[in-house]
Design a protein around this motif. Structure first.
Motif, PDB file in Angstrom:
ATOM      1  N   ALA A 198       0.826  -1.206   0.000  1.00  0.00           N
ATOM      2  CA  ALA A 198       0.000   0.000   0.000  1.00  0.00           C
ATOM      3  C   ALA A 198       0.862   1.258   0.000  1.00  0.00           C
ATOM      4  O   ALA A 198       0.554   2.237  -0.681  1.00  0.00           O
ATOM      5  CB  ALA A 198      -0.934  -0.010   1.206  1.00  0.00           C
ATOM      6  N   VAL A 199       1.956   1.235   0.748  1.00  0.00           N
ATOM      7  CA  VAL A 199       2.855   2.396   0.765  1.00  0.00           C
ATOM      8  C   VAL A 199       3.474   2.597  -0.619  1.00  0.00           C
ATOM      9  O   VAL A 199       3.550   3.719  -1.122  1.00  0.00           O
ATOM     10  CB  VAL A 199       3.948   2.223   1.852  1.00  0.00           C
ATOM     11  N   LEU A 200       3.931   1.513  -1.239  1.00  0.00           N
ATOM     12  CA  LEU A 200       4.529   1.642  -2.570  1.00  0.00           C
ATOM     13  C   LEU A 200       3.519   2.125  -3.600  1.00  0.00           C
ATOM     14  O   LEU A 200       3.861   2.893  -4.503  1.00  0.00           O
ATOM     15  CB  LEU A 200       5.119   0.302  -3.018  1.00  0.00           C
ATOM     16  N   THR A 201       2.292   1.686  -3.495  1.00  0.00           N
ATOM     17  CA  THR A 201       1.278   2.047  -4.490  1.00  0.00           C
ATOM     18  C   THR A 201       0.733   3.452  -4.274  1.00  0.00           C
ATOM     19  O   THR A 201       0.639   4.243  -5.217  1.00  0.00           O
ATOM     20  CB  THR A 201       0.117   1.035  -4.451  1.00  0.00           C
ATOM     21  N   PHE A 202       0.383   3.786  -3.049  1.00  0.00           N
ATOM     22  CA  PHE A 202      -0.365   5.015  -2.810  1.00  0.00           C
ATOM     23  C   PHE A 202       0.452   6.159  -2.222  1.00  0.00           C
ATOM     24  O   PHE A 202       0.077   7.322  -2.390  1.00  0.00           O
ATOM     25  CB  PHE A 202      -1.549   4.724  -1.883  1.00  0.00           C
ATOM     26  N   ALA A 203       1.554   5.872  -1.532  1.00  0.00           N
ATOM     27  CA  ALA A 203       2.234   6.936  -0.795  1.00  0.00           C
ATOM     28  C   ALA A 203       3.621   7.285  -1.325  1.00  0.00           C
ATOM     29  O   ALA A 203       4.224   8.218  -0.839  1.00  0.00           O
ATOM     30  CB  ALA A 203       2.347   6.552   0.678  1.00  0.00           C
ATOM     31  N   SER A 204       4.118   6.535  -2.274  1.00  0.00           N
ATOM     32  CA  SER A 204       5.464   6.842  -2.757  1.00  0.00           C
ATOM     33  C   SER A 204       5.396   7.567  -4.093  1.00  0.00           C
ATOM     34  O   SER A 204       4.501   7.343  -4.899  1.00  0.00           O
ATOM     35  CB  SER A 204       6.292   5.563  -2.894  1.00  0.00           C
ATOM     36  N   ASP A 205       6.377   8.434  -4.293  1.00  0.00           N
ATOM     37  CA  ASP A 205       6.461   9.135  -5.573  1.00  0.00           C
ATOM     38  C   ASP A 205       7.805   8.865  -6.247  1.00  0.00           C
ATOM     39  O   ASP A 205       8.271   9.645  -7.060  1.00  0.00           O
ATOM     40  CB  ASP A 205       6.240  10.641  -5.389  1.00  0.00           C
ATOM     41  N   TRP A 206       8.419   7.743  -5.919  1.00  0.00           N
ATOM     42  CA  TRP A 206       9.690   7.385  -6.524  1.00  0.00           C
ATOM     43  C   TRP A 206       9.476   6.968  -7.967  1.00  0.00           C
ATOM     44  O   TRP A 206       8.470   6.377  -8.315  1.00  0.00           O
ATOM     45  CB  TRP A 206      10.350   6.239  -5.773  1.00  0.00           C
ATOM     46  N   GLU A 207      10.438   7.284  -8.789  1.00  0.00           N
ATOM     47  CA  GLU A 207      10.398   6.902 -10.201  1.00  0.00           C
ATOM     48  C   GLU A 207      11.620   6.061 -10.515  1.00  0.00           C
ATOM     49  O   GLU A 207      12.753   6.508 -10.318  1.00  0.00           O
ATOM     50  CB  GLU A 207      10.390   8.157 -11.083  1.00  0.00           C
ATOM     51  N   LEU A 208      11.418   4.863 -10.979  1.00  0.00           N
ATOM     52  CA  LEU A 208      12.503   4.012 -11.437  1.00  0.00           C
ATOM     53  C   LEU A 208      12.233   3.648 -12.898  1.00  0.00           C
ATOM     54  O   LEU A 208      11.100   3.376 -13.277  1.00  0.00           O
ATOM     55  CB  LEU A 208      12.604   2.736 -10.593  1.00  0.00           C
ATOM     56  N   GLU A 209      13.280   3.633 -13.700  1.00  0.00           N
ATOM     57  CA  GLU A 209      13.088   3.346 -15.115  1.00  0.00           C
ATOM     58  C   GLU A 209      12.714   1.891 -15.359  1.00  0.00           C
ATOM     59  O   GLU A 209      11.870   1.592 -16.194  1.00  0.00           O
ATOM     60  CB  GLU A 209      14.365   3.679 -15.886  1.00  0.00           C
ATOM     61  N   ALA A 210      13.334   0.978 -14.661  1.00  0.00           N
ATOM     62  CA  ALA A 210      13.158  -0.439 -14.954  1.00  0.00           C
ATOM     63  C   ALA A 210      12.030  -1.091 -14.164  1.00  0.00           C
ATOM     64  O   ALA A 210      11.610  -2.188 -14.491  1.00  0.00           O
ATOM     65  CB  ALA A 210      14.458  -1.186 -14.675  1.00  0.00           C
ATOM     66  N   VAL A 211      11.525  -0.415 -13.123  1.00  0.00           N
ATOM     67  CA  VAL A 211      10.540  -1.041 -12.235  1.00  0.00           C
ATOM     68  C   VAL A 211       9.349  -0.111 -12.066  1.00  0.00           C
ATOM     69  O   VAL A 211       9.505   1.075 -11.790  1.00  0.00           O
ATOM     70  CB  VAL A 211      11.178  -1.336 -10.850  1.00  0.00           C
ATOM     71  N   ASP A 212       8.161  -0.663 -12.236  1.00  0.00           N
ATOM     72  CA  ASP A 212       6.936   0.086 -11.967  1.00  0.00           C
ATOM     73  C   ASP A 212       6.537  -0.187 -10.515  1.00  0.00           C
ATOM     74  O   ASP A 212       6.031  -1.262 -10.193  1.00  0.00           O
ATOM     75  CB  ASP A 212       5.838  -0.357 -12.921  1.00  0.00           C
ATOM     76  N   LEU A 213       6.802   0.773  -9.634  1.00  0.00           N
ATOM     77  CA  LEU A 213       6.559   0.561  -8.201  1.00  0.00           C
ATOM     78  C   LEU A 213       5.079   0.422  -7.871  1.00  0.00           C
ATOM     79  O   LEU A 213       4.721  -0.250  -6.897  1.00  0.00           O
ATOM     80  CB  LEU A 213       7.189   1.681  -7.386  1.00  0.00           C
ATOM     81  N   ASP A 214       4.213   1.032  -8.661  1.00  0.00           N
ATOM     82  CA  ASP A 214       2.775   0.857  -8.431  1.00  0.00           C
ATOM     83  C   ASP A 214       2.380  -0.601  -8.648  1.00  0.00           C
ATOM     84  O   ASP A 214       1.612  -1.169  -7.873  1.00  0.00           O
ATOM     85  CB  ASP A 214       1.964   1.759  -9.349  1.00  0.00           C
ATOM     86  N   LEU A 215       2.902  -1.201  -9.700  1.00  0.00           N
ATOM     87  CA  LEU A 215       2.601  -2.606  -9.970  1.00  0.00           C
ATOM     88  C   LEU A 215       3.199  -3.517  -8.903  1.00  0.00           C
ATOM     89  O   LEU A 215       2.551  -4.468  -8.455  1.00  0.00           O
ATOM     90  CB  LEU A 215       3.119  -3.007 -11.351  1.00  0.00           C
ATOM     91  N   VAL A 216       4.406  -3.232  -8.457  1.00  0.00           N
ATOM     92  CA  VAL A 216       5.029  -4.020  -7.387  1.00  0.00           C
ATOM     93  C   VAL A 216       4.190  -3.921  -6.119  1.00  0.00           C
ATOM     94  O   VAL A 216       3.965  -4.925  -5.422  1.00  0.00           O
ATOM     95  CB  VAL A 216       6.481  -3.556  -7.136  1.00  0.00           C
ATOM     96  N   GLY A 217       3.696  -2.741  -5.820  1.00  0.00           N
ATOM     97  CA  GLY A 217       2.847  -2.565  -4.644  1.00  0.00           C
ATOM     98  C   GLY A 217       1.543  -3.338  -4.757  1.00  0.00           C
ATOM     99  O   GLY A 217       1.097  -3.963  -3.781  1.00  0.00           O
ATOM    100  N   LEU A 218       0.933  -3.322  -5.935  1.00  0.00           N
ATOM    101  CA  LEU A 218      -0.302  -4.087  -6.122  1.00  0.00           C
ATOM    102  C   LEU A 218      -0.052  -5.591  -5.996  1.00  0.00           C
ATOM    103  O   LEU A 218      -0.864  -6.316  -5.417  1.00  0.00           O
ATOM    104  CB  LEU A 218      -0.909  -3.772  -7.493  1.00  0.00           C
ATOM    105  N   ILE A 219       1.072  -6.044  -6.530  1.00  0.00           N
ATOM    106  CA  ILE A 219       1.412  -7.465  -6.410  1.00  0.00           C
ATOM    107  C   ILE A 219       1.622  -7.838  -4.943  1.00  0.00           C
ATOM    108  O   ILE A 219       1.145  -8.881  -4.479  1.00  0.00           O
ATOM    109  CB  ILE A 219       2.641  -7.801  -7.265  1.00  0.00           C
ATOM    110  N   LEU A 220       2.336  -6.996  -4.205  1.00  0.00           N
ATOM    111  CA  LEU A 220       2.549  -7.278  -2.777  1.00  0.00           C
ATOM    112  C   LEU A 220       1.236  -7.311  -2.005  1.00  0.00           C
ATOM    113  O   LEU A 220       1.036  -8.171  -1.141  1.00  0.00           O
ATOM    114  CB  LEU A 220       3.490  -6.239  -2.166  1.00  0.00           C
ATOM    115  N   MET A 221       0.329  -6.383  -2.309  1.00  0.00           N
ATOM    116  CA  MET A 221      -0.958  -6.390  -1.621  1.00  0.00           C
ATOM    117  C   MET A 221      -1.764  -7.631  -1.975  1.00  0.00           C
ATOM    118  O   MET A 221      -2.406  -8.233  -1.106  1.00  0.00           O
ATOM    119  CB  MET A 221      -1.751  -5.129  -1.965  1.00  0.00           C
TER     120      MET A 221
END
Length: 74
Positions: free
Chosen positions: A14-37
């Motif tokens: 939830a923190v990765l999806t909704f509360a972070s504003d980090w940008e990585l070129e190779a990784v979509d952190l929103d998708l990683v957060g959804l997968i973790l949830m």
């Protein structure tokens, strides 16, 4: 893995999806957060089912009386 680990996975996702504003070129952190949830929810559900099955109370078996024992009492 206990239920606490799965709850932590949900929180981190939830923190990765909704509360972070980090940008990585190779990784979509929103998708990683959804997968973790999703994995956290699935794990919590499975863990709760297993724990509930372990805690079922089995009634004691009544002692059986043989026919020979009854004849002696009459």
């Amino acid at each position: 893995m206990g239920p606490g680990l799965f709850i932590i996975m949900i929180a981190v996702g939830a923190v990765l999806t909704f509360a972070s504003d980090w940008e990585l070129e190779a990784v979509d952190l929103d998708l990683v957060g959804l997968i973790l949830m999703g994995v956290g929810l699935l794990g919590t559900t499975v863990c709760a089912g297993v724990l509930r099955r372990r805690r079922m109370v089995v009634p004691p078996v009544a002692p059986t009386v043989a026919d020979d024992d009854r004849r002696g009492l009459l």
